[in-house]
Design an enzyme around this catalytic site. Structure first.
Site, mmCIF file in Angstrom:
data_model
loop_
_atom_site.group_PDB
_atom_site.id
_atom_site.type_symbol
_atom_site.label_atom_id
_atom_site.label_comp_id
_atom_site.label_asym_id
_atom_site.label_seq_id
_atom_site.Cartn_x
_atom_site.Cartn_y
_atom_site.Cartn_z
ATOM 1 C CG ASP A 47 -0.467 -0.678 2.431
ATOM 2 O OD1 ASP A 47 0.778 -0.185 3.448
ATOM 3 O OD2 ASP A 47 -1.317 0.023 3.678
ATOM 4 C CB SER A 48 4.369 2.000 -0.158
ATOM 5 O OG SER A 48 5.142 0.719 -0.839
ATOM 6 C CD GLU A 183 7.216 -0.648 7.798
ATOM 7 O OE1 GLU A 183 6.490 -0.855 7.376
ATOM 8 O OE2 GLU A 183 7.633 0.984 7.284
HETATM 9 O O1 KIV Z 1 3.819 -1.153 1.942
HETATM 10 C C1 KIV Z 1 5.024 -1.917 1.798
HETATM 11 O O2 KIV Z 1 5.431 -1.191 0.944
HETATM 12 C C2 KIV Z 1 5.171 -2.117 2.399
HETATM 13 C C3 KIV Z 1 6.953 -2.382 2.875
HETATM 14 C C4 KIV Z 1 6.924 -1.214 3.712
HETATM 15 C C5 KIV Z 1 6.524 -3.792 3.728
HETATM 16 O O3 KIV Z 1 4.832 -2.975 3.522
#
Ligand code: KIV
Length: 261
Positions: A47-48, A183
């Protein structure tokens, strides 16, 4: 991985075989195809995507429809890698929502789903796994909680956080998750969790002693220059080089107008 289709079982075995687990985020077809050709065994439609592709200030704005759209695009690359996708903010508050929305991501092409939390979402995790959908955990700093917490803060410094992280990781392992993203967990706590559980820990900003590492691909290749996490050293200058290539091309076009008076 020699062209073998990666399954959650293979990811578990990588820990048993003392093989590090690299993982990267993908948001579309060419990224998924390229990263798969590079042999990365886990690709996460994170979701990044909300920040590095859609321009939101944080992940809490990402919708399930957006996650389905990006998951479909990545899945069209038919990667050998295991393709996981994030359940976005607000889509797994109840057991019924968690299962229904995990099924929607699965229908879009995800072979596993990830959600943020430990014992607080254990009924949801158990129900997703009982529905036959492989589950990737996420502990430590939880970006979907940024508005409540006010900032992105490293986890595990306080004794109670340390104990809670360890208990959460054990609970996810026992529930049947195939790996857990850690994280921004203090490196000694991340190392302790990695020794304490049977499934791989996949660290991001959590030190070198996790069983694997995950990064936002844009950070690794310098494609989002407006914010780079402190623990990242980009290996390419994609943004700077793209900007320069475009500037040169635009200058060339500008010097050669097609119609002259
Ligand atoms: O949404 C994302 O990119 C993530 C990673 C940072 C693990 O959850």
């Amino acid at each position: 991985m020699n062209g073998v289709k990666i399954t959650p079982e293979i990811i578990r075995e990588m820990k048993a075989n003392r093989q590090g687990v690299p993982a990267l985020t993908v948001y579309d077809y060419p990224m998924a195809r390229l990263l798969d050709e590079a042999g990365v065994p886990i690709l996460l439609v994170g979701d990044s995507v909300g920040m590095v592709v859609l321009g939101y200030p944080d992940t809490t704005h990402v919708t399930l429809a957006e996650m389905e759209h990006h998951t479909r695009a990545a899945a069209r690359a038919k990667p050998k890698a295991l393709l996981a996708a994030d359940l976005p903010f607000g889509t797994y508050s109840t057991v019924a929502d968690a299962v229904a929305n995990a099924k929607r991501l699965q229908a879009a092409g995800a072979e596993a789903v990830k959600a943020e939390g430990g014992r607080d979402i254990l009924p949801q995790v158990r129900a997703i796994i009982a529905a036959g959908i492989p589950y990737l955990g996420h502990l430590g700093m939880l970006p979907q909680h940024v508005l409540e917490e006010g900032k992105y803060r490293i986890k595990g410094k306080k004794d109670e956080e340390h104990a809670a992280l360890l208990a959460d990781a054990k609970a996810l392992d026992e529930a049947g998750a195939f790996a857990i993203v850690l994280e921004l967990v203090t490196p000694p706590v991340a190392a302790e969790i990695s020794r304490a559980i049977s499934i791989p820990t996949i660290g991001i900003g959590s030190g070198p002693d996790c069983d694997g590492q995950i990064l936002v691909t844009h950070d690794l290749v310098g494609a989002f220059p407006w914010f780079t996490p402190r623990f990242i050293k980009p290996r390419l200058e994609t943004a700077a080089q793209s900007r320069e290539a475009v500037r040169q091309w635009a200058d060339e076009v500008g010097r050669h107008p097609t119609s002259k008076p």
